[in-house]
Design a protein around this motif. Structure first.
Motif, mmCIF file in Angstrom:
data_model
loop_
_atom_site.group_PDB
_atom_site.id
_atom_site.type_symbol
_atom_site.label_atom_id
_atom_site.label_comp_id
_atom_site.label_asym_id
_atom_site.label_seq_id
_atom_site.Cartn_x
_atom_site.Cartn_y
_atom_site.Cartn_z
ATOM 1 N N ASP A 72 -14.086 8.483 -70.056
ATOM 2 C CA ASP A 72 -13.985 7.928 -68.715
ATOM 3 C C ASP A 72 -14.987 6.784 -68.629
ATOM 4 O OD1 ASP A 72 -14.475 7.466 -65.902
ATOM 5 O OD2 ASP A 72 -13.629 9.436 -65.487
ATOM 6 N N SER A 73 -14.570 5.677 -68.062
ATOM 7 C CA SER A 73 -15.469 4.520 -67.992
ATOM 8 C C SER A 73 -16.665 4.776 -67.067
ATOM 9 C CB SER A 73 -14.704 3.278 -67.530
ATOM 10 O OG SER A 73 -14.175 3.482 -66.235
ATOM 11 N N GLU A 74 -16.551 5.728 -66.172
ATOM 12 C CA GLU A 74 -17.647 6.050 -65.248
ATOM 13 C C GLU A 74 -18.595 7.110 -65.813
ATOM 14 O OE1 GLU A 74 -18.050 4.467 -62.216
ATOM 15 O OE2 GLU A 74 -16.417 3.220 -62.957
ATOM 16 N N ILE A 75 -18.179 7.738 -66.890
ATOM 17 C CA ILE A 75 -18.949 8.834 -67.475
ATOM 18 C C ILE A 75 -19.492 8.389 -68.825
ATOM 19 C CG2 ILE A 75 -18.884 11.256 -68.209
ATOM 20 C CD1 ILE A 75 -18.221 10.805 -65.215
ATOM 21 N N GLU A 76 -20.775 8.597 -69.015
ATOM 22 C CA GLU A 76 -21.427 8.219 -70.268
ATOM 23 C C GLU A 76 -21.337 9.364 -71.281
ATOM 24 O OE1 GLU A 76 -25.852 6.600 -71.362
ATOM 25 O OE2 GLU A 76 -25.287 6.683 -69.252
ATOM 26 N N GLY A 134 -22.746 11.754 -65.848
ATOM 27 C CA GLY A 134 -22.455 10.669 -64.919
ATOM 28 C C GLY A 134 -21.944 11.186 -63.589
ATOM 29 N N TRP A 135 -21.224 10.307 -62.893
ATOM 30 C CA TRP A 135 -20.690 10.638 -61.568
ATOM 31 C C TRP A 135 -19.232 10.235 -61.495
ATOM 32 C CZ3 TRP A 135 -23.359 13.256 -57.890
ATOM 33 C CH2 TRP A 135 -24.740 13.378 -58.083
ATOM 34 N N ARG A 136 -18.450 11.035 -60.830
ATOM 35 C CA ARG A 136 -17.074 10.704 -60.492
ATOM 36 C C ARG A 136 -17.002 10.802 -58.973
ATOM 37 N NH1 ARG A 136 -14.226 13.822 -63.843
ATOM 38 N NH2 ARG A 136 -14.099 12.148 -65.349
#
Length: 108
Positions: A22-26, A44-46
């Motif tokens: 996911d591009s938002e999750i590292e 990370g955050w969603r």
């Protein structure tokens, strides 16, 4: 043992680099050579929801590679076998000791 360390590190790094979760999750790795513990996790955050989860967790104990968490579709054991680790040196630690006897891998 050193050979197994290198194999496990390279597999963890390969999966972390190839992970398009996911591009938002590292995707991060934690490699502790002193204790022979190797981990890949998401953080990370969603939206307003916190994401943190272990995808891969491996320990090297004695002469065996213990897979404690395997969140990879193809299976970490298969990657280890392809890298030259004998099935007799791989333990599925996330399986109960009773169930391990029914695999082609080590029981512990």
């Amino acid at each position: 043992m050193e050979k197994y360390r290198e194999i496990v590190k390279s597999i963890i790094r390969k999966y972390s680099e190839d992970d398009g979760y996911d591009s938002e999750i590292e995707t991060q790795t934690a490699i502790d050579i002193q204790s022979d513990r190797y981990m890949m996790f998401h953080i990370g955050w969603r939206g307003e929801r916190r994401v943190f989860g272990c995808v891969i967790y491996i320990e090297i104990k004695g002469d065996k590679i213990w897979i404690q968490r395997d969140g990879i579709e193809d299976g970490i054991a298969n990657a280890l076998i392809e890298a030259g680790v004998p099935k007799s040196d791989i333990v599925l630690g996330y399986r109960s000791p009773y169930m391990r006897q029914f695999t082609e891998l080590a029981v512990g």
